[in-house]
Design an enzyme around this catalytic site. Structure first.
Site: not given
Ligand SMILES: NC(=O)c1ccc[n+]([C@@H]2O[C@H](COP(=O)([O-])OP(=O)(O)OC[C@H]3O[C@@H](n4cnc5c(N)ncnc54)[C@H](O)[C@@H]3O)[C@@H](O)[C@H]2O)c1
Length: 246
Positions: A133, A146
């Site tokens: 991130s 985080y």
């Molecule tokens: N969305 C953003 O703005 C953003 C920004 C920077 C980084 N990220 C990173 O991208 C990645 C994906 O994020 P996202 O926004 O798509 O997430 P999201 O919340 O849309 O989806 C995450 C998925 O992971 C599953 N999950 C959560 N905890 C879990 C666990 N302990 N074991 C198994 N499954 C689990 C959830 O059920 C969900 O289906 C993450 O690493 C997040 O930190 C996201």
């Protein structure tokens, strides 16, 4: 392309888009997710998509997930360590155990899955793609758990790249603000914060995942994909000046 792809957190958001894009490319995909309902519904979308329900914080679950993946895919060419969660820290007084749980999801699971997939990835000259991130490099208050996981996965990426190269290339993507919800409209202020003029989409990240899987001379890197958000210099009053200018 008929590769075997393993993705964590594949039932929603960025992970879901990554699964879809690999399937579109002709690969077979196995994902783990803790949300059973979403996983079951999503897995119905393709015969080349397999789900395993579980929490990546549990090492035994990870072992079973990789055994399941090998049974379904017969080979592993790409590991995508996507999942992370948790966004609180010292101001919320989160406990040692809560902090440790976030590290288990966002940092220890990527290490353990890399270890469990190592032989397959070496044999197949494969790839590991980690999702960090922009918070690995910038912070808001109260985000220690985080942010630590994200800083850790950036370092884990270059450590793995040195250990597993030249057979396995290991890279990381640091997304900025990515819209994974239903919301489609964003304020002018929000869009202004991002030089590319829009909030990111899961596709912006999965495009980079697939791009990195094609590259042969990039390893150990973390590529920021944030529409330039971290490049904007902000001074006091800067916001008003820009809003009044147009
Ligand atoms: N969305 C953003 O703005 C953003 C920004 C920077 C980084 N990220 C990173 O991208 C990645 C994906 O994020 P996202 O926004 O798509 O997430 P999201 O919340 O849309 O989806 C995450 C998925 O992971 C599953 N999950 C959560 N905890 C879990 C666990 N302990 N074991 C198994 N499954 C689990 C959830 O059920 C969900 O289906 C993450 O690493 C997040 O930190 C996201």
């Amino acid at each position: 392309m008929n590769r075997g792809i393993v993705v964590t957190g594949g039932a929603h958001g960025i992970g879901k888009q990554i699964c879809l894009d690999f399937i579109q490319a002709g690969d077979q995909v196995c994902f783990i997710d803790s949300d059973e309902k979403k996983s079951v519904d999503f897995a119905k979308e393709s015969p080349n998509l397999f789900y395993f329900c579980g929490d990546v914080a549990d090492p035994l679950t990870l072992k079973r997930f990789i055994e399941f993946s090998l049974e379904k895919l017969k080979r592993i060419d790409v590991l995508v360590n996507n999942v992370c969660r948790g966004n609180r820290g010292i101001l919320s007084n989160i406990s040692y155990e809560e902090y440790d749980y976030i590290l288990s999801i966002g940092l220890k699971a990527p290490y353990e899955l890399s270890r469990l997939c190592k032989d397959e990835l070496i044999k197949n000259k494969g790839r590991i793609i980690n999702i960090a991130s922009s918070r690995a490099f910038q912070s808001e208050p109260d985000t220690e758990a985080y942010t630590s996981a994200k800083g850790g996965i950036v370092a884990l990426t270059h450590a793995l790249a040195i250990s597993l190269g030249p057979d396995v290339l290991v890279n990381c993507i640091a997304p900025g603000w990515i819209n994974v919800a239903e919301q489609q409209e964003f304020s002018r202020e929000d869009r202004f914060a991002i030089p590319a003029g829009k909030i990111g989409t899961p596709k912006d990240i999965s495009d980079m995942v697939l791009f990195l899987c094609e590259q042969k001379f990039i390893t150990g890197e973390t590529i920021t994909v944030d529409g330039g958000m971290n490049k904007r210099m902000i001074y006091h009053g800067d916001w008003n000046w820009h809003y009044n200018a147009d």
